[in-house]
Every structure is written in C-alpha cells, then in structure tokens.
Design a protein around this motif. Structure first.
Motif, PDB file in Angstrom:
ATOM      1  N   ARG A  80       0.819  -1.214   0.000  1.00  0.00           N
ATOM      2  CA  ARG A  80       0.000   0.000   0.000  1.00  0.00           C
ATOM      3  C   ARG A  80       0.854   1.265   0.000  1.00  0.00           C
ATOM      4  O   ARG A  80       0.483   2.283   0.567  1.00  0.00           O
ATOM      5  CB  ARG A  80      -0.984   0.037   1.175  1.00  0.00           C
ATOM      6  CG  ARG A  80      -1.841  -1.200   1.350  1.00  0.00           C
ATOM      7  CD  ARG A  80      -2.721  -1.410   0.139  1.00  0.00           C
ATOM      8  NE  ARG A  80      -3.675  -2.492   0.349  1.00  0.00           N
ATOM      9  CZ  ARG A  80      -3.631  -3.656  -0.291  1.00  0.00           C
ATOM     10  NH1 ARG A  80      -2.678  -3.897  -1.174  1.00  0.00           N
ATOM     11  NH2 ARG A  80      -4.545  -4.590  -0.086  1.00  0.00           N
ATOM     12  N   TRP A 118      -9.163   0.331  -1.288  1.00  0.00           N
ATOM     13  CA  TRP A 118      -8.560  -0.268  -0.099  1.00  0.00           C
ATOM     14  C   TRP A 118      -9.438  -0.100   1.138  1.00  0.00           C
ATOM     15  O   TRP A 118      -9.233  -0.785   2.136  1.00  0.00           O
ATOM     16  CB  TRP A 118      -7.180   0.323   0.143  1.00  0.00           C
ATOM     17  CG  TRP A 118      -6.197  -0.082  -0.913  1.00  0.00           C
ATOM     18  CD1 TRP A 118      -6.245  -1.193  -1.705  1.00  0.00           C
ATOM     19  CD2 TRP A 118      -5.025   0.621  -1.315  1.00  0.00           C
ATOM     20  NE1 TRP A 118      -5.188  -1.221  -2.568  1.00  0.00           N
ATOM     21  CE2 TRP A 118      -4.419  -0.112  -2.350  1.00  0.00           C
ATOM     22  CE3 TRP A 118      -4.432   1.807  -0.903  1.00  0.00           C
ATOM     23  CZ2 TRP A 118      -3.234   0.289  -2.965  1.00  0.00           C
ATOM     24  CZ3 TRP A 118      -3.255   2.206  -1.520  1.00  0.00           C
ATOM     25  CH2 TRP A 118      -2.673   1.455  -2.525  1.00  0.00           C
ATOM     26  N   SER A 122      -9.483  -5.713   0.093  1.00  0.00           N
ATOM     27  CA  SER A 122      -8.031  -5.799   0.245  1.00  0.00           C
ATOM     28  C   SER A 122      -7.466  -6.698  -0.856  1.00  0.00           C
ATOM     29  O   SER A 122      -7.361  -7.913  -0.678  1.00  0.00           O
ATOM     30  CB  SER A 122      -7.687  -6.363   1.626  1.00  0.00           C
ATOM     31  OG  SER A 122      -6.290  -6.504   1.745  1.00  0.00           O
TER      32      SER A 122
END
Length: 185
Positions: A80, A118, A122
């Motif tokens: 991320r 997000w 996921s």
C-alpha cells in the motif's frame, strides 16, 4: 628520539566514533526515474544502430530489468505504498477501473480510486510472468486474491494486466482475462 609522528610505526589518529561524514543517499523512485530517463533514451537510440546479435543480448537483459521493475511495482502496491506506485505513472495515465468498470484519467483519479478500493476490499496481486506482445505492450500474468475488510476471501483467480509504457512510465493500464484456469491456483 625523533618526534612520535615521524616514526615509522606510528599509529594513525583514531577517528571519533559515531556517524560517518559520508552517508549514502538513496534517490526517491520519482527522482530516480526522472534523472535516468535521458540516459535510457540515449541508450535506446544507440541500440537501434547496433547489429542484430547485440540487440538480442540487450533485449534479454531488458526483459530481466522489466521483470524486476514489475515485481518492484507490485510489491509496492501490496504494501500500500501508493506514492511509489504513482511515481511510475504518466500525469495523464489512462487506467482501467477493475472495481466498478470504466476508465480513470490522471494520477489523482488513480490515487482516489485506490484509496476507495482499499477501504472496501483488500486486493493482493502476485506477478507470475511478464512478456511483450506484438503491439509492444507489457503483459503481466498475475494471481489476484481479493479479501473483504473482515479478511474473508471474495475472489481468487488469474488475470492479465496489460501495461503500455511511455519511456519508463506507465501510460495505459488494461485488465484482460487470463488463459490460466482455477486448477493452476
């Protein structure tokens, strides 16, 4: 007796402990790409003027570099690290919206899309292979695992991510179905 500093076996003065005066600085990916672009452009222009045998060896080396770059981008996405991934996109990138369908244009739209994505799911992508197609696009076969916010499995399959590059940056991204089946999962 001569002064100590002139003796043959004199010890060098001790360095102070602590930080070294010279420290390595690592460029951010954005600066790295920006500063290396001119070098790469010169390299590719020179490569066009070489013999076919040299081009084959260089193309093989470029495929290895391509594979490392693809893995680097997917690793950053899975962590991320949005700024690292966005640093390899052109400002007017054309991006496929895999969540809701349609297309996104621009780095800011892609950032908002990923932040929204997000929050709801996921996704984790693992590159399996990368190749160049007839149109010069980079086709990456990926294993896609999507979980919801509770961690339950929503989807697990293979897809193809198709990248069109403008120099060292991604100009267009498409999602296509894969030839691999569920038995390969």
């Amino acid at each position: 007796m001569p002064p100590r500093s002139n003796r043959r076996n004199a010890r060098a003065p001790r360095r102070k402990r602590g930080r070294s005066r010279r420290q390595l600085r690592f460029a951010t990916p954005r600066r790295f790409v920006r500063h290396r672009w001119l070098e790469c452009r010169t390299f590719f222009r020179a490569l066009r003027k070489t013999t076919p045998g040299v081009r084959i060896v260089v193309n093989a080396a470029l495929l290895v570099v391509l594979w490392l770059a693809v893995n680097w981008v997917y690793h950053a996405f899975n962590k991320r690290d949005i700024d690292t991934v966005l640093s390899v996109l052109t400002p007017d990138v054309d991006w496929a919206n895999g969540l809701e369908g349609g297309r996104l244009t621009g780095v800011d739209a892609v950032r908002q899309y990923w932040l929204h994505q997000w929050q709801t799911i996921s996704p984790e992508v693992e590159p399996i292979s990368a190749a160049l197609d007839d149109q010069g696009r980079t086709v990456v076969e990926v294993r896609l695992v999507v979980r919801d916010t509770a961690g339950d499995l929503v989807r697990a399959d293979f897809v193809q991510h198709v990248f069109t590059f403008d120099g060292l940056r991604i100009r267009r991204f498409d999602i296509e179905p894969s030839d691999l089946g569920e038995e390969d999962l």
